[in-house]
Write a protein that holds these residues in place. Structure first.
Motif, PDB file in Angstrom:
ATOM      1  N   PRO A  14      58.335  69.301  71.193  1.00 45.57           N
ATOM      2  CA  PRO A  14      58.895  69.703  69.375  1.00 45.57           C
ATOM      3  C   PRO A  14      59.800  68.335  69.005  1.00 45.57           C
ATOM      4  O   PRO A  14      60.363  67.697  69.923  1.00 45.57           O
ATOM      5  N   ASP A  15      60.037  68.067  68.107  1.00 44.19           N
ATOM      6  CA  ASP A  15      60.980  67.426  68.116  1.00 44.19           C
ATOM      7  C   ASP A  15      62.520  68.344  67.870  1.00 44.19           C
ATOM      8  O   ASP A  15      63.388  68.625  67.342  1.00 44.19           O
ATOM      9  N   ALA A  16      63.059  67.591  68.497  1.00 48.89           N
ATOM     10  CA  ALA A  16      64.502  67.845  69.732  1.00 48.89           C
ATOM     11  C   ALA A  16      65.411  66.666  68.974  1.00 48.89           C
ATOM     12  O   ALA A  16      66.611  67.039  69.027  1.00 48.89           O
ATOM     13  N   GLY A  17      65.275  65.989  67.706  1.00 54.55           N
ATOM     14  CA  GLY A  17      66.165  64.982  67.211  1.00 54.55           C
ATOM     15  C   GLY A  17      66.580  63.667  67.618  1.00 54.55           C
ATOM     16  O   GLY A  17      65.934  63.819  68.625  1.00 54.55           O
ATOM     17  N   MET A  18      66.828  62.726  66.354  1.00 47.95           N
ATOM     18  CA  MET A  18      66.408  61.671  67.121  1.00 47.95           C
ATOM     19  C   MET A  18      67.817  61.190  68.345  1.00 47.95           C
ATOM     20  O   MET A  18      66.935  59.920  68.693  1.00 47.95           O
ATOM     21  N   PHE A  19      68.700  62.054  68.676  1.00 47.44           N
ATOM     22  CA  PHE A  19      68.903  61.302  69.274  1.00 47.44           C
ATOM     23  C   PHE A  19      68.495  62.107  70.316  1.00 47.44           C
ATOM     24  O   PHE A  19      69.524  61.564  72.006  1.00 47.44           O
ATOM     25  N   ALA A  20      67.632  62.957  70.718  1.00 48.93           N
ATOM     26  CA  ALA A  20      66.844  63.796  72.345  1.00 48.93           C
ATOM     27  C   ALA A  20      66.436  62.762  72.634  1.00 48.93           C
ATOM     28  O   ALA A  20      65.406  62.557  73.832  1.00 48.93           O
ATOM     29  N   VAL A  21      65.293  62.031  72.061  1.00 52.67           N
ATOM     30  CA  VAL A  21      64.396  60.868  71.578  1.00 52.67           C
ATOM     31  C   VAL A  21      64.418  60.521  72.952  1.00 52.67           C
ATOM     32  O   VAL A  21      63.307  59.837  73.684  1.00 52.67           O
ATOM     33  N   ALA A  22      64.941  59.545  73.191  1.00 57.78           N
ATOM     34  CA  ALA A  22      64.665  58.662  74.686  1.00 57.78           C
ATOM     35  C   ALA A  22      64.500  59.497  75.583  1.00 57.78           C
ATOM     36  O   ALA A  22      63.978  59.088  76.407  1.00 57.78           O
ATOM     37  N   ASP A  23      65.209  61.100  75.777  1.00 53.80           N
ATOM     38  CA  ASP A  23      65.344  62.367  76.747  1.00 53.80           C
ATOM     39  C   ASP A  23      63.956  62.143  76.993  1.00 53.80           C
ATOM     40  O   ASP A  23      62.550  62.437  77.875  1.00 53.80           O
ATOM     41  N   GLN A  24      63.184  62.604  75.614  1.00 55.84           N
ATOM     42  CA  GLN A  24      61.800  63.535  75.781  1.00 55.84           C
ATOM     43  C   GLN A  24      60.959  62.246  76.195  1.00 55.84           C
ATOM     44  O   GLN A  24      60.226  62.628  76.233  1.00 55.84           O
ATOM     45  N   VAL A  25      61.564  60.527  75.657  1.00 58.72           N
ATOM     46  CA  VAL A  25      60.134  59.614  76.528  1.00 58.72           C
ATOM     47  C   VAL A  25      59.998  59.236  77.573  1.00 58.72           C
ATOM     48  O   VAL A  25      59.013  59.547  78.804  1.00 58.72           O
ATOM     49  N   ALA A  26      61.442  59.701  78.692  1.00 59.82           N
ATOM     50  CA  ALA A  26      61.671  59.430  79.773  1.00 59.82           C
ATOM     51  C   ALA A  26      60.503  60.771  80.270  1.00 59.82           C
ATOM     52  O   ALA A  26      60.150  60.640  81.095  1.00 59.82           O
ATOM     53  N   VAL A  27      60.654  61.589  80.125  1.00 55.78           N
ATOM     54  CA  VAL A  27      60.772  63.140  80.804  1.00 55.78           C
ATOM     55  C   VAL A  27      58.948  63.223  80.656  1.00 55.78           C
ATOM     56  O   VAL A  27      58.808  63.457  81.573  1.00 55.78           O
ATOM     57  N   ALA A  28      58.353  62.574  79.447  1.00 52.88           N
ATOM     58  CA  ALA A  28      57.044  63.052  79.337  1.00 52.88           C
ATOM     59  C   ALA A  28      56.440  61.856  80.257  1.00 52.88           C
ATOM     60  O   ALA A  28      55.872  61.866  80.596  1.00 52.88           O
ATOM     61  N   GLY A  29      57.093  60.389  80.362  1.00 50.63           N
ATOM     62  CA  GLY A  29      56.380  59.402  80.845  1.00 50.63           C
ATOM     63  C   GLY A  29      57.096  59.926  81.852  1.00 50.63           C
ATOM     64  O   GLY A  29      55.651  59.382  83.583  1.00 50.63           O
ATOM     65  N   HIS A  30      57.708  60.507  83.093  1.00 48.76           N
ATOM     66  CA  HIS A  30      58.217  60.470  84.178  1.00 48.76           C
ATOM     67  C   HIS A  30      56.854  61.948  84.563  1.00 48.76           C
ATOM     68  O   HIS A  30      56.166  62.097  85.572  1.00 48.76           O
ATOM     69  N   ASP A  31      56.842  62.326  83.861  1.00 49.88           N
ATOM     70  CA  ASP A  31      55.694  63.844  84.270  1.00 49.88           C
ATOM     71  C   ASP A  31      53.995  62.704  84.295  1.00 49.88           C
ATOM     72  O   ASP A  31      53.339  62.929  85.451  1.00 49.88           O
ATOM     73  N   LEU A  32      53.966  62.094  83.423  1.00 49.33           N
ATOM     74  CA  LEU A  32      52.548  61.525  83.739  1.00 49.33           C
ATOM     75  C   LEU A  32      52.429  60.553  84.518  1.00 49.33           C
ATOM     76  O   LEU A  32      51.509  60.749  85.857  1.00 49.33           O
ATOM     77  N   ALA A  33      53.745  60.501  85.167  1.00 46.31           N
ATOM     78  CA  ALA A  33      53.304  59.629  86.812  1.00 46.31           C
ATOM     79  C   ALA A  33      52.944  60.302  87.531  1.00 46.31           C
ATOM     80  O   ALA A  33      52.371  59.872  87.946  1.00 46.31           O
ATOM     81  N   GLU A  34      53.960  61.081  87.931  1.00 46.70           N
ATOM     82  CA  GLU A  34      53.931  62.259  88.773  1.00 46.70           C
ATOM     83  C   GLU A  34      52.171  62.635  88.460  1.00 46.70           C
ATOM     84  O   GLU A  34      51.380  63.008  89.970  1.00 46.70           O
ATOM     85  N   ALA A  35      51.324  63.191  87.130  1.00 49.85           N
ATOM     86  CA  ALA A  35      50.186  64.059  87.101  1.00 49.85           C
ATOM     87  C   ALA A  35      49.354  62.765  87.787  1.00 49.85           C
ATOM     88  O   ALA A  35      48.118  63.276  88.171  1.00 49.85           O
ATOM     89  N   LEU A  36      49.429  62.074  87.219  1.00 53.21           N
ATOM     90  CA  LEU A  36      48.202  60.510  88.111  1.00 53.21           C
ATOM     91  C   LEU A  36      48.286  60.862  89.588  1.00 53.21           C
ATOM     92  O   LEU A  36      47.335  60.420  90.195  1.00 53.21           O
ATOM     93  N   LEU A  37      49.923  60.010  89.606  1.00 53.58           N
ATOM     94  CA  LEU A  37      49.743  60.430  91.708  1.00 53.58           C
ATOM     95  C   LEU A  37      48.965  61.382  92.060  1.00 53.58           C
ATOM     96  O   LEU A  37      48.615  61.028  93.172  1.00 53.58           O
ATOM     97  N   ALA A  38      49.204  62.712  91.164  1.00 55.65           N
ATOM     98  CA  ALA A  38      48.153  63.802  91.900  1.00 55.65           C
ATOM     99  C   ALA A  38      46.991  63.913  91.910  1.00 55.65           C
ATOM    100  O   ALA A  38      46.731  64.324  92.647  1.00 55.65           O
ATOM    101  N   VAL A  39      46.631  63.322  90.886  1.00 56.74           N
ATOM    102  CA  VAL A  39      44.936  63.191  91.177  1.00 56.74           C
ATOM    103  C   VAL A  39      44.105  61.196  91.500  1.00 56.74           C
ATOM    104  O   VAL A  39      43.599  61.825  92.044  1.00 56.74           O
ATOM    105  N   GLY A  40      45.222  60.995  91.772  1.00 57.31           N
ATOM    106  CA  GLY A  40      44.114  59.105  92.205  1.00 57.31           C
ATOM    107  C   GLY A  40      44.134  59.084  90.775  1.00 57.31           C
ATOM    108  O   GLY A  40      43.110  59.241  90.011  1.00 57.31           O
ATOM    109  N   ALA A  41      43.497  57.571  91.339  1.00 53.75           N
ATOM    110  CA  ALA A  41      43.249  56.468  90.144  1.00 53.75           C
ATOM    111  C   ALA A  41      41.909  57.602  89.326  1.00 53.75           C
ATOM    112  O   ALA A  41      41.399  57.431  88.945  1.00 53.75           O
ATOM    113  N   SER A  42      40.564  58.433  89.964  1.00 53.82           N
ATOM    114  CA  SER A  42      39.684  58.734  90.518  1.00 53.82           C
ATOM    115  C   SER A  42      39.309  59.934  89.503  1.00 53.82           C
ATOM    116  O   SER A  42      38.613  60.516  89.345  1.00 53.82           O
TER     117      SER A  42
END
Length: 109
Positions: A57-85
């Motif tokens: 969701p759009d949580a507003g312009m002042f929350a977007v940096a946190d949304q980027v950080a959370v989404a990026g960290h979630d993706l990094a964790e997901a990639l780590l869990a499944v491995g490159a292949s």
């Protein structure tokens, strides 16, 4: 720290320092689009074959940096869990870093 976390944290930190005028002229929208794309990639990894991707969701312009950080960290964790292949085609650390860097360029950061 992985290259993805470094890129995401750097971009989020730069978004946090922007004045409202820059955020409202497109930087917040660009950040939200990036966060949504990173979150969608995470969902494709964690829920392969899901019929529908949930949109961040759009949580507003002042929350977007946190949304980027959370989404990026979630993706990094997901990639780590499944491995490159284990990630779907076109989803990986290098591709995600490229997305973050492209968003930063479009924001002039």
């Amino acid at each position: 720290m992985t290259p993805l976390l470094t890129a995401v944290d750097s971009f989020a930190d730069r978004l946090r320092t922007l004045p409202q005028s820059r955020l409202s002229r497109g930087a917040a929208a660009e950040g939200l689009a990036l966060a949504r794309e990173l979150a969608a990639w995470t969902q494709r990894i964690e829920e392969p074959g899901a019929a529908q991707v949930r949109e961040m969701p759009d949580a507003g312009m002042f929350a977007v940096a946190d949304q980027v950080a959370v989404a990026g960290h979630d993706l990094a964790e997901a990639l780590l869990a499944v491995g490159a292949s284990g990630a779907p085609e076109g989803i990986g650390t290098a591709e995600a870093v490229a997305l973050v860097e492209a968003a930063a360029r479009r924001c002039g950061l």
